[in-house]
Design a protein around this motif. Structure first.
Motif, PDB file in Angstrom:
ATOM      1  N   SER A  36       0.831  -1.197   0.000  1.00 28.15           N
ATOM      2  CA  SER A  36       0.000   0.000   0.000  1.00 28.15           C
ATOM      3  C   SER A  36       0.869   1.252   0.000  1.00 28.15           C
ATOM      4  CB  SER A  36      -0.926   0.006   1.224  1.00 28.15           C
ATOM      5  OG  SER A  36      -1.573   1.262   1.357  1.00 28.15           O
ATOM      6  N   GLU A 135      -9.078 -13.359  -2.347  1.00 30.85           N
ATOM      7  CA  GLU A 135      -9.414 -12.499  -3.472  1.00 30.85           C
ATOM      8  C   GLU A 135      -9.201 -13.284  -4.762  1.00 30.85           C
ATOM      9  OE1 GLU A 135      -8.758  -8.024  -3.467  1.00 30.85           O
ATOM     10  OE2 GLU A 135      -7.048  -8.726  -4.652  1.00 30.85           O
ATOM     11  N   ALA A 166     -11.014  -9.353  -8.055  1.00 35.36           N
ATOM     12  CA  ALA A 166     -10.047  -8.424  -8.630  1.00 35.36           C
ATOM     13  C   ALA A 166      -9.979  -8.646 -10.133  1.00 35.36           C
ATOM     14  CB  ALA A 166      -8.666  -8.625  -8.015  1.00 35.36           C
ATOM     15  N   ARG A 186     -13.208  -5.482  -6.047  1.00 35.47           N
ATOM     16  CA  ARG A 186     -12.541  -4.765  -4.955  1.00 35.47           C
ATOM     17  C   ARG A 186     -11.243  -4.126  -5.442  1.00 35.47           C
ATOM     18  NH1 ARG A 186      -8.364  -6.227  -1.451  1.00 35.47           N
ATOM     19  NH2 ARG A 186      -8.325  -5.022   0.496  1.00 35.47           N
ATOM     20  N   ARG A 187     -10.577  -4.790  -6.382  1.00 30.04           N
ATOM     21  CA  ARG A 187      -9.268  -4.331  -6.829  1.00 30.04           C
ATOM     22  C   ARG A 187      -9.206  -4.315  -8.354  1.00 30.04           C
ATOM     23  NH1 ARG A 187      -4.495  -4.338  -4.103  1.00 30.04           N
ATOM     24  NH2 ARG A 187      -5.276  -5.834  -2.567  1.00 30.04           N
ATOM     25  N   LYS A 189      -6.205  -4.069 -11.348  1.00 27.23           N
ATOM     26  CA  LYS A 189      -4.780  -4.063 -11.675  1.00 27.23           C
ATOM     27  C   LYS A 189      -4.596  -3.626 -13.123  1.00 27.23           C
ATOM     28  CE  LYS A 189      -2.930  -7.557  -8.513  1.00 27.23           C
ATOM     29  NZ  LYS A 189      -2.133  -8.804  -8.428  1.00 27.23           N
ATOM     30  N   ILE A 221      -9.660  -0.422  -5.089  1.00 29.10           N
ATOM     31  CA  ILE A 221      -8.224  -0.251  -4.885  1.00 29.10           C
ATOM     32  C   ILE A 221      -7.567  -0.447  -6.249  1.00 29.10           C
ATOM     33  CG2 ILE A 221      -6.166  -1.200  -3.784  1.00 29.10           C
ATOM     34  CD1 ILE A 221      -8.053  -2.237  -1.563  1.00 29.10           C
ATOM     35  N   THR A 223      -4.185  -1.010  -8.360  1.00 32.49           N
ATOM     36  CA  THR A 223      -2.837  -1.528  -8.127  1.00 32.49           C
ATOM     37  C   THR A 223      -2.002  -1.496  -9.398  1.00 32.49           C
ATOM     38  OG1 THR A 223      -3.638  -2.999  -6.377  1.00 32.49           O
ATOM     39  CG2 THR A 223      -1.515  -3.549  -7.368  1.00 32.49           C
TER      40      THR A 223
END
Length: 272
Positions: A36, A135, A166, A186-187, A189, A221, A223
């Motif tokens: 993070s 995840e 994700a 949630r995520r 990339k 989030i 990434t």
């Protein structure tokens, strides 16, 4: 490894070798921290599959990706990855280590074979764990392939059962954007190649900046994966990524080394 295993061996021979390797315990898992940027600590870890093809020689999954075209072998490898990951997560918890969520990659075929959500729920409960500690990561191309509709249904079931989702390798295609609209990820990339080109291409840099803003607007989030050097790290921070993953932060580690590595990363972050 130079040319990949896919190109250096006949597919049938490669599949047979992979089956024997799985039976003989030559498939291994390593774990890579996701760091993070804001909190300066390890956010979660990703499980990565490796094949020990010779002493001191590990092949990464993209080197033998064609073995996943064999349905039965693909499912056997999927179950090995999931059961080994969950067993390790339970062991870390018993030892008092909090690794956050653990991310596991799933192919379109993995998601669509049988009732994946219920099977995974049973596996998680069998290790005394909760679904939200896992995840499930699916690459954007799964949403524009022939299994796109079954993949969407499988993700709905996983979300309903309490698993985090994700999207990997996001390249802002129409199918990827539609998937963001239809599922509770949630995520997010960002695709490695888009990140690399953002270093030198102003248009791609602007695209990445807008994708990050989109992700944040949707409560995700965002990434940066594949961060391998200081220049990539600097631009990831500059663009506003929430977290980073890659060799610059930490190379993948064996399970027994990971708690110590994460502890050191967290100490460094707090002292920075």
């Amino acid at each position: 490894m130079g040319s990949s295993l896919d190109s250096s061996l006949d597919h049938v021979v490669l599949v047979n070798n992979a089956k024997r390797a799985l039976e003989r315990g030559r498939f291994e898992l390593t774990y890579q921290p996701i760091y993070s940027v804001d909190n300066r600590e390890v956010d979660s870890v990703e499980t990565l599959l490796r094949w020990r093809v010779a002493p001191g020689r590990l092949a990464v999954a993209q080197d033998f990706r064609s073995v996943f075209r064999d349905p039965m072998l693909s499912l056997s490898i999927r179950d090995f990855v999931l059961s080994t990951t969950l067993r390790q997560a339970a062991r870390w918890r018993a030892e008092g280590h909090d690794m956050g969520r653990i991310s596991v990659n799933a192919t379109a075929f993995d998601l669509c074979a049988g009732d994946f959500a219920l099977r995974l729920t049973d596996m998680v409960q069998g290790f005394g764990l909760a679904p939200d500690m896992l995840e499930i990561e699916v690459a954007e191309p799964a949403f524009y392939g022939p299994l796109a509709k079954p993949v969407s249904l499988a993700l709905e079931a996983l979300h309903y059962c309490g698993f985090s989702l994700a999207m990997d390798n996001f390249g802002a295609t129409h199918a990827g954007l539609a998937a963001l609209r239809n599922h509770s990820f949630r995520r997010l990339k960002i695709d490695h190649s888009l990140m690399r080109s953002a270093l030198t291409n102003a248009v791609d840099k602007a695209i990445v900046r807008h994708v990050i803003a989109l992700g944040h607007d949707l409560g995700m989030i965002v990434t940066a994966a594949g961060v391998e050097n200081e220049d990539q790290m600097e631009i990831a921070v500059q663009l506003g990524f929430d977290s980073v993953q890659g060799f610059f932060v930490c190379v993948p580690k064996e399970a027994e080394l990971l708690p110590r590595v994460c502890h050191v990363l967290n100490l460094q972050g707090r002292s920075a």
